[in-house]
Design a protein around this motif. Structure first.
Motif, PDB file in Angstrom:
ATOM      1  N   VAL A   1      51.051 -12.600 -21.676  1.00 50.09           N
ATOM      2  CA  VAL A   1      50.222 -13.782 -21.927  1.00 50.09           C
ATOM      3  C   VAL A   1      48.969 -13.321 -22.657  1.00 50.09           C
ATOM      4  CG1 VAL A   1      49.051 -15.763 -20.895  1.00 50.09           C
ATOM      5  CG2 VAL A   1      51.114 -14.828 -19.810  1.00 50.09           C
ATOM      6  N   VAL A   2      48.894 -13.637 -23.939  1.00 49.22           N
ATOM      7  CA  VAL A   2      47.840 -13.100 -24.799  1.00 49.22           C
ATOM      8  C   VAL A   2      46.628 -14.044 -24.837  1.00 49.22           C
ATOM      9  CG1 VAL A   2      47.252 -12.369 -27.148  1.00 49.22           C
ATOM     10  CG2 VAL A   2      49.538 -11.895 -26.223  1.00 49.22           C
ATOM     11  N   ASP A   3      45.517 -13.587 -24.293  1.00 49.43           N
ATOM     12  CA  ASP A   3      44.181 -14.162 -24.542  1.00 49.43           C
ATOM     13  C   ASP A   3      44.049 -15.659 -24.252  1.00 49.43           C
ATOM     14  OD1 ASP A   3      43.849 -11.600 -25.428  1.00 49.43           O
ATOM     15  OD2 ASP A   3      43.510 -12.111 -27.523  1.00 49.43           O
ATOM     16  N   MET A   4      44.683 -16.142 -23.191  1.00 47.17           N
ATOM     17  CA  MET A   4      44.525 -17.559 -22.841  1.00 47.17           C
ATOM     18  C   MET A   4      43.203 -17.746 -22.087  1.00 47.17           C
ATOM     19  SD  MET A   4      46.969 -19.370 -24.144  1.00 47.17           S
ATOM     20  CE  MET A   4      47.130 -20.871 -23.173  1.00 47.17           C
ATOM     21  N   GLN A   5      42.129 -17.461 -22.792  1.00 45.87           N
ATOM     22  CA  GLN A   5      40.787 -17.413 -22.223  1.00 45.87           C
ATOM     23  C   GLN A   5      39.991 -18.661 -22.583  1.00 45.87           C
ATOM     24  OE1 GLN A   5      40.991 -13.242 -24.021  1.00 45.87           O
ATOM     25  NE2 GLN A   5      39.058 -13.159 -22.890  1.00 45.87           N
ATOM     26  N   ASN A   6      38.970 -18.922 -21.790  1.00 49.46           N
ATOM     27  CA  ASN A   6      38.148 -20.109 -22.026  1.00 49.46           C
ATOM     28  C   ASN A   6      37.586 -20.150 -23.438  1.00 49.46           C
ATOM     29  OD1 ASN A   6      38.456 -21.210 -19.431  1.00 49.46           O
ATOM     30  ND2 ASN A   6      36.814 -19.936 -18.613  1.00 49.46           N
TER      31      ASN A   6
ATOM     32  N   MET B   1      48.677  -0.873 -21.724  1.00 47.09           N
ATOM     33  CA  MET B   1      49.838  -1.769 -21.683  1.00 47.09           C
ATOM     34  C   MET B   1      51.160  -1.006 -21.691  1.00 47.09           C
ATOM     35  SD  MET B   1      50.992  -4.954 -21.666  1.00 47.09           S
ATOM     36  CE  MET B   1      49.822  -6.113 -22.391  1.00 47.09           C
ATOM     37  N   ASP B   2      51.324  -0.078 -22.603  1.00 50.09           N
ATOM     38  CA  ASP B   2      52.575   0.664 -22.714  1.00 50.09           C
ATOM     39  C   ASP B   2      52.866   1.445 -21.433  1.00 50.09           C
ATOM     40  OD1 ASP B   2      54.898   1.557 -24.163  1.00 50.09           O
ATOM     41  OD2 ASP B   2      53.877   3.457 -24.518  1.00 50.09           O
ATOM     42  N   ILE B   3      51.839   2.032 -20.840  1.00 47.81           N
ATOM     43  CA  ILE B   3      52.008   2.778 -19.589  1.00 47.81           C
ATOM     44  C   ILE B   3      52.471   1.854 -18.471  1.00 47.81           C
ATOM     45  CG2 ILE B   3      50.787   4.089 -17.798  1.00 47.81           C
ATOM     46  CD1 ILE B   3      48.964   5.152 -20.055  1.00 47.81           C
ATOM     47  N   LEU B   4      51.834   0.679 -18.363  1.00 50.46           N
ATOM     48  CA  LEU B   4      52.217  -0.284 -17.321  1.00 50.46           C
ATOM     49  C   LEU B   4      53.669  -0.730 -17.474  1.00 50.46           C
ATOM     50  CD1 LEU B   4      49.084  -2.621 -17.157  1.00 50.46           C
ATOM     51  CD2 LEU B   4      49.884  -1.056 -15.376  1.00 50.46           C
ATOM     52  N   LEU B   5      54.059  -1.029 -18.701  1.00 51.83           N
ATOM     53  CA  LEU B   5      55.418  -1.504 -18.937  1.00 51.83           C
ATOM     54  C   LEU B   5      56.446  -0.412 -18.671  1.00 51.83           C
ATOM     55  CD1 LEU B   5      54.874  -3.616 -22.191  1.00 51.83           C
ATOM     56  CD2 LEU B   5      55.138  -4.464 -19.857  1.00 51.83           C
ATOM     57  N   ARG B   6      56.203   0.775 -19.184  1.00 50.21           N
ATOM     58  CA  ARG B   6      57.178   1.857 -18.991  1.00 50.21           C
ATOM     59  C   ARG B   6      57.264   2.271 -17.528  1.00 50.21           C
ATOM     60  NH1 ARG B   6      59.069   3.018 -23.848  1.00 50.21           N
ATOM     61  NH2 ARG B   6      57.674   2.826 -25.654  1.00 50.21           N
ATOM     62  N   ALA B   7      56.147   2.269 -16.835  1.00 51.98           N
ATOM     63  CA  ALA B   7      56.163   2.605 -15.410  1.00 51.98           C
ATOM     64  C   ALA B   7      56.985   1.591 -14.617  1.00 51.98           C
ATOM     65  CB  ALA B   7      54.740   2.663 -14.865  1.00 51.98           C
ATOM     66  N   GLY B   8      57.020   0.356 -15.103  1.00 52.42           N
ATOM     67  CA  GLY B   8      57.802  -0.684 -14.445  1.00 52.42           C
ATOM     68  C   GLY B   8      59.224  -0.797 -14.941  1.00 52.42           C
ATOM     69  N   GLY B   9      59.625   0.074 -15.856  1.00 53.78           N
ATOM     70  CA  GLY B   9      60.989   0.041 -16.375  1.00 53.78           C
ATOM     71  C   GLY B   9      61.267  -1.093 -17.332  1.00 53.78           C
ATOM     72  N   ILE B  10      60.234  -1.655 -17.935  1.00 52.83           N
ATOM     73  CA  ILE B  10      60.386  -2.804 -18.835  1.00 52.83           C
ATOM     74  C   ILE B  10      60.908  -2.354 -20.195  1.00 52.83           C
ATOM     75  CG2 ILE B  10      59.174  -4.700 -19.984  1.00 52.83           C
ATOM     76  CD1 ILE B  10      59.365  -4.992 -16.916  1.00 52.83           C
ATOM     77  N   ASP B  11      61.902  -3.090 -20.708  1.00 55.96           N
ATOM     78  CA  ASP B  11      62.367  -2.807 -22.072  1.00 55.96           C
ATOM     79  C   ASP B  11      62.327  -4.037 -22.972  1.00 55.96           C
ATOM     80  OD1 ASP B  11      64.636  -4.367 -21.445  1.00 55.96           O
ATOM     81  OD2 ASP B  11      65.960  -2.635 -21.231  1.00 55.96           O
ATOM     82  N   THR B  12      62.012  -5.205 -22.408  1.00 55.66           N
ATOM     83  CA  THR B  12      61.981  -6.456 -23.166  1.00 55.66           C
ATOM     84  C   THR B  12      60.701  -7.210 -22.848  1.00 55.66           C
ATOM     85  OG1 THR B  12      64.390  -6.626 -23.046  1.00 55.66           O
ATOM     86  CG2 THR B  12      63.189  -8.637 -23.599  1.00 55.66           C
ATOM     87  N   VAL B  13      60.003  -7.679 -23.897  1.00 48.79           N
ATOM     88  CA  VAL B  13      58.790  -8.459 -23.684  1.00 48.79           C
ATOM     89  C   VAL B  13      58.910  -9.795 -24.398  1.00 48.79           C
ATOM     90  CG1 VAL B  13      57.303  -6.444 -23.357  1.00 48.79           C
ATOM     91  CG2 VAL B  13      57.576  -7.399 -25.658  1.00 48.79           C
ATOM     92  N   ALA B  14      58.376 -10.821 -23.761  1.00 50.37           N
ATOM     93  CA  ALA B  14      58.246 -12.139 -24.377  1.00 50.37           C
ATOM     94  C   ALA B  14      56.767 -12.376 -24.627  1.00 50.37           C
ATOM     95  CB  ALA B  14      58.813 -13.215 -23.468  1.00 50.37           C
ATOM     96  N   VAL B  15      56.415 -12.657 -25.874  1.00 47.55           N
ATOM     97  CA  VAL B  15      55.014 -12.808 -26.253  1.00 47.55           C
ATOM     98  C   VAL B  15      54.644 -14.288 -26.280  1.00 47.55           C
ATOM     99  CG1 VAL B  15      53.292 -12.385 -28.056  1.00 47.55           C
ATOM    100  CG2 VAL B  15      55.045 -10.654 -27.565  1.00 47.55           C
ATOM    101  N   THR B  16      53.542 -14.617 -25.576  1.00 50.23           N
ATOM    102  CA  THR B  16      53.017 -15.974 -25.530  1.00 50.23           C
ATOM    103  C   THR B  16      51.507 -15.910 -25.713  1.00 50.23           C
ATOM    104  OG1 THR B  16      52.535 -16.004 -23.141  1.00 50.23           O
ATOM    105  CG2 THR B  16      54.793 -16.522 -23.800  1.00 50.23           C
ATOM    106  N   GLY B  17      50.864 -17.062 -25.958  1.00 53.71           N
ATOM    107  CA  GLY B  17      49.409 -17.107 -25.973  1.00 53.71           C
ATOM    108  C   GLY B  17      48.805 -17.443 -27.316  1.00 53.71           C
ATOM    109  N   VAL B  18      47.576 -16.982 -27.532  1.00 53.84           N
ATOM    110  CA  VAL B  18      46.827 -17.241 -28.759  1.00 53.84           C
ATOM    111  C   VAL B  18      46.234 -15.917 -29.274  1.00 53.84           C
ATOM    112  CG1 VAL B  18      46.220 -19.626 -28.177  1.00 53.84           C
ATOM    113  CG2 VAL B  18      44.723 -17.790 -27.423  1.00 53.84           C
TER     114      VAL B  18
END
Length: 198
Positions: free
Chosen positions: A16-21, A106-123
């Motif tokens: 979730v990219v930058d859904m900030q006020n 980000m890359d460390i968090l994803l790889r540590a969690g075994g993630i290989d697929t990301v869905a990009v959302t946000g602004v």
């Protein structure tokens, strides 16, 4: 060129990219009407993703002192909008550039969690979302880019004419579809066969 025929719940993350006020709250200094309009649908979508066991990770655009008067520590513009704010256990990656990967963990968090697929959302579709998606692809992730869960704002004229928000959005979607990942709607993403649903 970019195919995602199925998902593994334990290997999929929604970014979730930058859904900030500062971007999506009404009257915000960098207001994206498109971003504001997706707040309620995104809240429902994220809950569906959580229910399927997908990881949800947020980015938070932050500027160094002197670079912005709204996106700094302790100011309300920095905060993620309450309609889509993270759950207590979810990570927020602070970034100082457009990409959620450049100079972050980000890359460390994803790889540590075994993630290989990301869905990009946000602004914004054509700036931070595009930059995040492209870096994810460079790093070897499968990238889904959700056309109805991203949005941008009109660009002012910097010598090449003004940029209409919808035109900018669609241009970025064409760019991603050709060069970076699979562009699809949130409904199409959720309809993908998923192994290991909770």
């Amino acid at each position: 060129m970019f195919e995602i025929e199925s998902l593994r719940a334990d290997k999929t993350a929604v970014i979730v990219v930058d859904m900030q006020n500062a971007f999506v709250a009404e009257g915000a200094p960098f207001y994206s009407e498109m971003g504001n309009r997706i707040l309620a649908p995104m809240a429902a979508f994220l809950d569906q993703c959580r229910g399927r066991g997908f990881r949800v990770i947020y980015t938070e655009d932050c500027k160094l002192p002197g670079k912005s008067n709204v996106l700094q520590e302790g100011l309300p513009g920095l905060e993620i909008h309450p309609m889509v704010r993270p759950k207590d256990h979810e990570s927020v990656v602070r970034k100082y550039n457009y990409s959620g990967f450049f100079g972050t963990n980000m890359d460390i968090l994803l790889r540590a969690g075994g993630i290989d697929t990301v869905a990009v959302t946000g602004v914004c579709t054509d700036v931070c979302c595009l930059s995040t998606a492209r870096d994810a692809m460079f790093l070897g992730y499968r990238v889904a880019f959700l056309s109805d869960m991203t949005g941008t704002f009109a660009f002012p004229d910097k010598g090449y004419g003004p940029g209409d928000a919808l035109a900018q959005h669609q241009m970025a979607l064409r760019n991603v579809a050709f060069s970076t990942g699979l562009v699809l709607t949130s409904a199409e993403f959720l309809a993908l066969p998923t192994e290991g649903k909770e």
